[in-house]
Enzyme design. Structure first.
Site, mmCIF file in Angstrom:
data_model
loop_
_atom_site.group_PDB
_atom_site.id
_atom_site.type_symbol
_atom_site.label_atom_id
_atom_site.label_comp_id
_atom_site.label_asym_id
_atom_site.label_seq_id
_atom_site.Cartn_x
_atom_site.Cartn_y
_atom_site.Cartn_z
ATOM 1 N N LYS A 12 -10.510 -3.672 -3.778
ATOM 2 C CA LYS A 12 -11.337 -2.465 -3.789
ATOM 3 C C LYS A 12 -10.572 -1.308 -4.407
ATOM 4 C CE LYS A 12 -13.216 -3.578 0.787
ATOM 5 N NZ LYS A 12 -12.535 -3.525 2.070
ATOM 6 N N LYS A 25 0.815 -1.219 0.000
ATOM 7 C CA LYS A 25 0.000 0.000 0.000
ATOM 8 C C LYS A 25 0.850 1.270 0.000
ATOM 9 C CE LYS A 25 -4.455 -1.471 1.124
ATOM 10 N NZ LYS A 25 -5.335 -2.054 2.069
ATOM 11 N N LYS A 35 -4.486 -9.694 -6.973
ATOM 12 C CA LYS A 35 -5.716 -9.905 -6.217
ATOM 13 C C LYS A 35 -6.813 -8.951 -6.712
ATOM 14 C CE LYS A 35 -6.183 -7.702 -2.190
ATOM 15 N NZ LYS A 35 -6.199 -7.262 -0.794
HETATM 16 P P1 TYM Z 1 -10.469 -6.076 3.859
HETATM 17 O O1 TYM Z 1 -11.561 -5.122 4.148
HETATM 18 O O2 TYM Z 1 -9.381 -5.657 2.947
HETATM 19 O O3 TYM Z 1 -11.083 -7.421 3.294
HETATM 20 C C1 TYM Z 1 -12.140 -8.082 3.972
HETATM 21 C C2 TYM Z 1 -12.037 -9.575 3.802
HETATM 22 O O4 TYM Z 1 -12.104 -9.926 2.420
HETATM 23 C C3 TYM Z 1 -10.991 -10.742 2.070
HETATM 24 N N1 TYM Z 1 -10.611 -10.445 0.681
HETATM 25 C C4 TYM Z 1 -10.478 -11.371 -0.273
HETATM 26 N N2 TYM Z 1 -10.627 -12.711 -0.264
HETATM 27 C C5 TYM Z 1 -10.436 -13.373 -1.430
HETATM 28 N N3 TYM Z 1 -10.081 -12.763 -2.597
HETATM 29 C C6 TYM Z 1 -9.916 -11.426 -2.656
HETATM 30 N N4 TYM Z 1 -9.598 -10.834 -3.810
HETATM 31 C C7 TYM Z 1 -10.118 -10.665 -1.462
HETATM 32 N N5 TYM Z 1 -10.041 -9.333 -1.162
HETATM 33 C C8 TYM Z 1 -10.342 -9.224 0.145
HETATM 34 C C9 TYM Z 1 -9.893 -10.329 3.048
HETATM 35 O O5 TYM Z 1 -8.905 -11.321 3.177
HETATM 36 C C10 TYM Z 1 -10.689 -10.134 4.318
HETATM 37 O O6 TYM Z 1 -10.931 -11.374 4.957
HETATM 38 N N6 TYM Z 1 -7.724 -5.794 7.995
HETATM 39 C C11 TYM Z 1 -8.895 -6.391 7.412
HETATM 40 C C12 TYM Z 1 -10.154 -6.092 8.199
HETATM 41 C C13 TYM Z 1 -10.004 -6.420 9.638
HETATM 42 C C14 TYM Z 1 -10.100 -7.709 10.234
HETATM 43 C C15 TYM Z 1 -9.893 -7.486 11.632
HETATM 44 C C16 TYM Z 1 -10.306 -8.991 9.725
HETATM 45 C C17 TYM Z 1 -9.781 -5.517 10.630
HETATM 46 N N7 TYM Z 1 -9.707 -6.152 11.824
HETATM 47 C C18 TYM Z 1 -9.917 -8.558 12.536
HETATM 48 C C19 TYM Z 1 -10.336 -10.051 10.656
HETATM 49 C C20 TYM Z 1 -10.143 -9.834 12.028
HETATM 50 C C21 TYM Z 1 -9.067 -5.853 6.002
HETATM 51 O O7 TYM Z 1 -8.573 -4.816 5.659
HETATM 52 O O8 TYM Z 1 -9.846 -6.612 5.213
#
Ligand code: TYM
Length: 334
Positions: free
Chosen positions: A202, A115, A199
């Site tokens: 967003k 990032k 990947k």
């Molecule tokens: P975030 O918001 O980027 O993504 C949310 C969830 O979606 C999954 N994900 C994917 N899985 C498969 N293929 C993809 N292309 C893909 N893009 C996203 C991510 O792996 C995630 O599970 N830091 C985390 C949010 C968070 C969190 C936590 C998660 C904050 N605190 C505590 C678990 C436990 C995040 O930015 O996810």
């Protein structure tokens, strides 16, 4: 006697629009586990502030995310659904975790490196994006979670959470449960349609990303122009055929048909017809989802669901934070 259920927690950041990657990699897992685990699912809105975001957009994304959770089938009777910022203990334990982590381990986080790679003036890298994994550790450790269902890109953060928990426990005596990541065998990394080596995200290219709430005609066009690979065989071979393999994973995840059966079904079929079939499945699925989201948003039920969820989460989180405050010396050690 009923066996106590193991606890799971996970969240999604309300930045940008939700993608098919979020759905397949994360939300589908939540639905699968809601009956057999004590599940907490939250909106990671504090995390959304780690990079600049317009307040109006943050509010809208938050509303969309809770609606999507509900529309996908998360049941507030079974799952604790809440907004991270409604439970102030997240920020407080996040600070304690930041104090117990070090610059070295945080700089090694791949997401941080990815990032910030695009930011040319390193002096301007926001501090929030650097300490973000400490807040994520707090999100998990506050609830003594056994498991954390996530996509593969979050695995490293859960591993850091484990390290921080073990370090804290050995320094201050047993306080936190050490959690384990749970990653789908299939669909842990949905790839971009336009650059299948990356990947689906967003924040990446629009044409490679399917957004859950976008116009279905646009989605269809994106799938029809997805990058496919040399040759004409429709087989699962992520090394040599990443584009085709990604579409197979998407189709299989949404239809429930095993990839090996899909390979048989598509034998001898051209890429055009294959993509049309994938597009039909995706659009059919998302049409139902979008209709439900609209229904939920006009129902006025969201605020109450989030308030109830926050009350339940706060009960657990305050007990844990009090314990931590005692252990580190911020409160009397009764
Ligand atoms: P975030 O918001 O980027 O993504 C949310 C969830 O979606 C999954 N994900 C994917 N899985 C498969 N293929 C993809 N292309 C893909 N893009 C996203 C991510 O792996 C995630 O599970 N830091 C985390 C949010 C968070 C969190 C936590 C998660 C904050 N605190 C505590 C678990 C436990 C995040 O930015 O996810």
């Amino acid at each position: 006697m009923e066996e106590t259920k193991k606890r799971m927690i996970s969240g999604i950041k309300p930045t940008g629009h939700l993608t098919l990657g979020n759905y397949i990699g994360a939300i589908k897992q939540f639905i699968k586990y809601q009956d057999d685990y004590e599940l907490l699912v939250f909106i990671a809105d504090l995390h959304a502030l780690t990079l600049p975001i317009d307040p109006k957009e943050l509010r809208q994304n938050t509303k969309d995310l809770i609606s999507v959770y509900l529309a996908c089938g998360l049941d507030p009777e079974k799952v604790v659904l809440f907004k991270q910022s409604d439970v102030h203990e997240h920020a407080e334990l996040g600070y304690i975790m930041a104090c117990n982590s070090n610059m070295g381990e945080l700089s090694r986080m791949t997401q941080y490196k990815d990032k910030t790679q695009k930011i040319s003036n390193k002096e301007s890298i926001p501090t929030g994006i650097f300490i973000y994994p400490a807040l994520m550790a707090a999100d998990i450790l506050l609830y003594d979670a056994d498991y954390v269902p996530v996509g593969i890109d979050q695995k490293q953060h859960v591993e850091l959470t484990r390290d921080l928990a073990i370090r804290f426990n050995s320094h201050y005596s047993d306080t936190f449960k050490v959690p384990e990541p749970v990653i789908n065998k299939q669909g842990a990394k949905i790839a971009s349609l336009s650059a299948p080596e990356k990947k689906m995200s967003k924040s990446e290219s629009d044409k490679g990303t399917i957004y859950l709430l976008e116009d279905l005609n646009v989605i269809r066009k994106k799938i029809m122009s997805a990058v496919t690979d040399l040759g004409h065989e429709i087989i699962y071979d992520p090394e040599n055929k990443p584009g085709v393999s990604n579409l197979l994973v998407i189709k299989s995840s949404l239809s429930g048909i095993a990839i090996s059966d899909l390979e048989k079904k598509y034998e001898g079929m051209g890429y055009g017809e294959f993509k049309r079939d994938v597009a039909d499945t995706v659009c059919e699925h998302l049409k139902g989802l979008q209709d439900k989201v609209r229904e939920i948003q006009s129902s006025g039920a969201i605020d109450k669901i989030l308030a109830d969820g926050a009350a339940k989460a706060s009960y657990l989180a305050s007990k844990k934070l009090n314990k931590v405050y005692r252990k580190v010396g911020l409160r009397a050690n009764k």
